[in-house]
Design an enzyme around this catalytic site. Sequence first.
Site, PDB file in Angstrom:
ATOM      1  N   LYS A  13     -17.987  24.331   1.096  1.00 38.93           N
ATOM      2  CA  LYS A  13     -16.595  24.529   1.501  1.00 38.93           C
ATOM      3  C   LYS A  13     -16.390  25.889   2.182  1.00 38.93           C
ATOM      4  CE  LYS A  13     -14.050  24.717  -2.103  1.00 38.93           C
ATOM      5  NZ  LYS A  13     -13.289  25.893  -2.502  1.00 38.93           N
ATOM      6  N   ARG A  87      -5.405  23.150  -7.282  1.00 38.52           N
ATOM      7  CA  ARG A  87      -6.487  22.660  -8.126  1.00 38.52           C
ATOM      8  C   ARG A  87      -5.985  21.694  -9.198  1.00 38.52           C
ATOM      9  NH1 ARG A  87     -10.244  27.246  -7.052  1.00 38.52           N
ATOM     10  NH2 ARG A  87     -12.138  26.981  -8.241  1.00 38.52           N
ATOM     11  N   ARG A 126     -26.926  29.512  -5.189  1.00 37.95           N
ATOM     12  CA  ARG A 126     -26.341  30.266  -4.081  1.00 37.95           C
ATOM     13  C   ARG A 126     -26.303  31.770  -4.361  1.00 37.95           C
ATOM     14  NH1 ARG A 126     -20.014  28.442  -3.767  1.00 37.95           N
ATOM     15  NH2 ARG A 126     -19.379  29.289  -5.771  1.00 37.95           N
ATOM     16  N   ARG A 161     -23.098  35.375  -8.062  1.00 34.55           N
ATOM     17  CA  ARG A 161     -21.831  35.559  -8.768  1.00 34.55           C
ATOM     18  C   ARG A 161     -22.047  35.272 -10.240  1.00 34.55           C
ATOM     19  NH1 ARG A 161     -17.388  32.084  -5.662  1.00 34.55           N
ATOM     20  NH2 ARG A 161     -16.807  31.633  -7.807  1.00 34.55           N
ATOM     21  N   ARG A 173     -15.994  24.173 -14.462  1.00 30.68           N
ATOM     22  CA  ARG A 173     -15.318  24.152 -13.157  1.00 30.68           C
ATOM     23  C   ARG A 173     -15.408  22.765 -12.525  1.00 30.68           C
ATOM     24  NH1 ARG A 173     -18.421  29.175 -11.142  1.00 30.68           N
ATOM     25  NH2 ARG A 173     -17.651  28.859  -9.047  1.00 30.68           N
TER      26      ARG A 173
END
Length: 223
Positions: A13, A87, A126, A161, A173
């Site tokens: 995204k 969300r 990532r 992160r 999440r």
Amino acid sequence: MNIIIFGPNGSGKGTQGALIKARYHLAHIESGGIFRENIGNGTALGKKAKAYMDKGDLVPDDITIPMVLDALQAHQKHGWLLDGFPRNPVQAEKLWQALQASDLGVDYVVEIQVTREEAKNRILGRRTCANDANHPNNIFIDSIKPVGDKCRVCGGKLSARSDDQNEEAVNKRHDIYYDGENGTRAAAEFFKKLAEQGKTRYIILDGAGDINTVREKLLSELK
Ligand code: AMP
């Protein structure tokens, strides 16, 4: 031009969003980014949000909704790409109400679809570039593997992160994202219904492909 982008964490995204933003010169309003900025600056809002973020929980609506609506208001002149919000269905409704009250709309809603398993693999791999958060690097994806331990685009320093490396938080999440009743899928559904009524345009992208394939499809669908 106002655009909302939906996709689970790890769907690409951020990468596709950067493309949209550049094409239309839009402000990138990223709710998670605003929270991280507040944490970095040590603000009261940041301190409140961090406890929720570290666990992968949503920051409560009474903090998040006004924060995002203010940011949208501030960038209304040139339009925005909204990323990470809404969300849940309450956020979706409040957003739509606020826009309508200001005689504004949403030109496109883009949804990047990937399976939960694929999204999870991508997220754990990532890495964020210190020079540009939109330089894609992932230790599990061959086409965007870092060079050694450095950013493949600019050689910048990479880091992971903290909420990406906590598998429990990642699962939470995704529980929220894939929840079609009270979560983000339900918020996306809210906009899909508006598209069926001709009130916005809804673009679905298959995020399983490589970055360029998804990008081409996206560009062909945007007018
Ligand atoms: P993200 O960068 O989009 O993954 O967001 C990081 C974290 O910020 C999320 O896990 C939530 O804790 C918080 N957050 C971001 N956007 C929202 C939102 N729309 N509503 C509630 N919490 C959010």
